[in-house]
Design a protein around this motif. Structure first.
Motif, PDB file in Angstrom:
ATOM      1  N   LEU A   1       0.834  -1.202   0.000  1.00  0.00           N
ATOM      2  CA  LEU A   1       0.000   0.000   0.000  1.00  0.00           C
ATOM      3  C   LEU A   1       0.871   1.255   0.000  1.00  0.00           C
ATOM      4  O   LEU A   1       1.798   1.379   0.801  1.00  0.00           O
ATOM      5  CB  LEU A   1      -0.915   0.015   1.221  1.00  0.00           C
ATOM      6  CG  LEU A   1      -1.839  -1.199   1.399  1.00  0.00           C
ATOM      7  CD1 LEU A   1      -2.604  -1.095   2.708  1.00  0.00           C
ATOM      8  CD2 LEU A   1      -2.798  -1.323   0.218  1.00  0.00           C
ATOM      9  N   ASN A   2       0.549   2.202  -0.885  1.00  0.00           N
ATOM     10  CA  ASN A   2       1.275   3.475  -0.878  1.00  0.00           C
ATOM     11  C   ASN A   2       0.533   4.502  -0.024  1.00  0.00           C
ATOM     12  O   ASN A   2      -0.489   4.192   0.610  1.00  0.00           O
ATOM     13  CB  ASN A   2       1.482   3.988  -2.311  1.00  0.00           C
ATOM     14  CG  ASN A   2       0.181   4.294  -3.020  1.00  0.00           C
ATOM     15  OD1 ASN A   2      -0.825   4.656  -2.414  1.00  0.00           O
ATOM     16  ND2 ASN A   2       0.177   4.170  -4.343  1.00  0.00           N
ATOM     17  N   GLY A   3       1.025   5.722  -0.001  1.00  0.00           N
ATOM     18  CA  GLY A   3       0.421   6.749   0.838  1.00  0.00           C
ATOM     19  C   GLY A   3      -1.014   7.063   0.462  1.00  0.00           C
ATOM     20  O   GLY A   3      -1.881   7.282   1.327  1.00  0.00           O
ATOM     21  N   PHE A   4      -1.319   7.098  -0.833  1.00  0.00           N
ATOM     22  CA  PHE A   4      -2.682   7.353  -1.285  1.00  0.00           C
ATOM     23  C   PHE A   4      -3.619   6.215  -0.879  1.00  0.00           C
ATOM     24  O   PHE A   4      -4.762   6.444  -0.474  1.00  0.00           O
ATOM     25  CB  PHE A   4      -2.721   7.550  -2.801  1.00  0.00           C
ATOM     26  CG  PHE A   4      -1.960   8.759  -3.273  1.00  0.00           C
ATOM     27  CD1 PHE A   4      -2.178  10.012  -2.706  1.00  0.00           C
ATOM     28  CD2 PHE A   4      -1.016   8.649  -4.284  1.00  0.00           C
ATOM     29  CE1 PHE A   4      -1.479  11.128  -3.139  1.00  0.00           C
ATOM     30  CE2 PHE A   4      -0.311   9.763  -4.728  1.00  0.00           C
ATOM     31  CZ  PHE A   4      -0.539  11.003  -4.145  1.00  0.00           C
ATOM     32  N   ASP A   5      -3.123   4.976  -0.991  1.00  0.00           N
ATOM     33  CA  ASP A   5      -3.918   3.832  -0.546  1.00  0.00           C
ATOM     34  C   ASP A   5      -4.270   3.957   0.936  1.00  0.00           C
ATOM     35  O   ASP A   5      -5.414   3.736   1.345  1.00  0.00           O
ATOM     36  CB  ASP A   5      -3.147   2.524  -0.757  1.00  0.00           C
ATOM     37  CG  ASP A   5      -2.977   2.160  -2.218  1.00  0.00           C
ATOM     38  OD1 ASP A   5      -3.919   2.379  -2.991  1.00  0.00           O
ATOM     39  OD2 ASP A   5      -1.897   1.654  -2.572  1.00  0.00           O
ATOM     40  N   LEU A   6      -3.256   4.298   1.730  1.00  0.00           N
ATOM     41  CA  LEU A   6      -3.472   4.393   3.172  1.00  0.00           C
ATOM     42  C   LEU A   6      -4.489   5.491   3.503  1.00  0.00           C
ATOM     43  O   LEU A   6      -5.366   5.300   4.356  1.00  0.00           O
ATOM     44  CB  LEU A   6      -2.144   4.665   3.884  1.00  0.00           C
ATOM     45  CG  LEU A   6      -1.121   3.519   3.823  1.00  0.00           C
ATOM     46  CD1 LEU A   6       0.195   3.960   4.444  1.00  0.00           C
ATOM     47  CD2 LEU A   6      -1.657   2.285   4.543  1.00  0.00           C
ATOM     48  N   PHE A   7      -4.389   6.632   2.829  1.00  0.00           N
ATOM     49  CA  PHE A   7      -5.321   7.729   3.095  1.00  0.00           C
ATOM     50  C   PHE A   7      -6.750   7.320   2.758  1.00  0.00           C
ATOM     51  O   PHE A   7      -7.667   7.483   3.573  1.00  0.00           O
ATOM     52  CB  PHE A   7      -4.922   8.958   2.280  1.00  0.00           C
ATOM     53  CG  PHE A   7      -5.863  10.115   2.452  1.00  0.00           C
ATOM     54  CD1 PHE A   7      -5.769  10.949   3.558  1.00  0.00           C
ATOM     55  CD2 PHE A   7      -6.855  10.362   1.510  1.00  0.00           C
ATOM     56  CE1 PHE A   7      -6.650  12.008   3.716  1.00  0.00           C
ATOM     57  CE2 PHE A   7      -7.735  11.418   1.665  1.00  0.00           C
ATOM     58  CZ  PHE A   7      -7.634  12.247   2.774  1.00  0.00           C
TER      59      PHE A   7
END
Length: 228
Positions: free
Chosen positions: A191-197
């Motif tokens: 998961l990248n930062g956008f996924d996490l958000f």
């Protein structure tokens, strides 16, 4: 010709306590007073749906070129204009059709939100599975709002001082971050930062649904105690 049967319409208490509600209401009233009479609420609803399609197309196109994300930003503005003004114009002109307007508006809201969130999941920035968690959270909150109309006579349009307009602003900010940061490398697992958000937002919506359901159920249990 008057219909043979007119069902009783129960007034709905609209609860809107989002941060920009007052400023937005002034802006909408200003626009309502200046829109040409030929612009009908149904036309505005269709215009809002066109905005949602613009957003969907922008996210899909961003797989080829990030400049497509600017179409998303414009689409969010178009969607706000149509979605916020259709009911406002009907009330301003005193031409409301309560059952028709309620049914059409919220049906279009569900479809538009599906286009927005699935579009995000089909972009190169957020995984579809993560976006669907956010969509599930939104739809659960929509179900809660519609059930509250039936059992409480209340239509809550905001939670935690945030409503549809604040959500659009967050999504615009997210889209701009996608444009300037580009596809990110994984941060946790895959998961990248956008996924996490997006995933955290979805989890918050699911948790809010559970909390609100418990609160309303408790309130109804007091108002309707067991009979045995």
């Amino acid at each position: 010709m008057e219909p043979a049967f007119k069902p009783k319409i129960t007034p709905i208490d609209r609860i809107q306590e989002n941060l920009v509600a007052r400023v937005e209401r002034r802006a909408l009233n200003w626009l309502c007073a200046r829109l040409p009479r030929r612009v009908s609420p149904d036309m505005l609803t269709a215009f809002g749906m066109f905005g949602a399609l613009m957003v969907f197309a922008g996210y899909l196109g961003s797989n080829a070129d990030r400049d497509w994300l600017w179409l998303c930003v414009g689409g969010y503005v178009v969607h706000w204009f149509g979605d916020s003004l259709d009911g406002s114009v009907a009330r301003f002109r005193k031409i409301e059709r309560p059952r028709y307007g309620y049914f059409l508006d919220h049906s279009c809201d569900g479809l538009a939100t599906t286009l927005l969130v699935v579009g995000i999941g089909l972009s190169p920035y957020v995984q579809l599975e993560v976006a669907l968690v956010a969509l599930a959270g939104y739809l659960l909150m929509s179900i809660h709002a519609f059930l509250s109309v039936r059992v409480l006579g209340e239509l809550r349009l905001s939670y935690m001082n945030a409503g549809p307009t604040e959500l659009r602003l967050v999504l615009i900010a997210l889209t701009l971050a996608m444009y300037y940061a580009g596809p990110e490398a994984p941060v946790v697992w895959h998961l990248n930062g956008f996924d996490l958000f997006v995933g955290v937002v979805g989890c918050i919506l699911v948790a809010l649904f559970i909390l609100q359901t418990a609160q309303v159920a408790g309130r109804l249990a007091v108002e309707e105690p067991p009979r045995n």
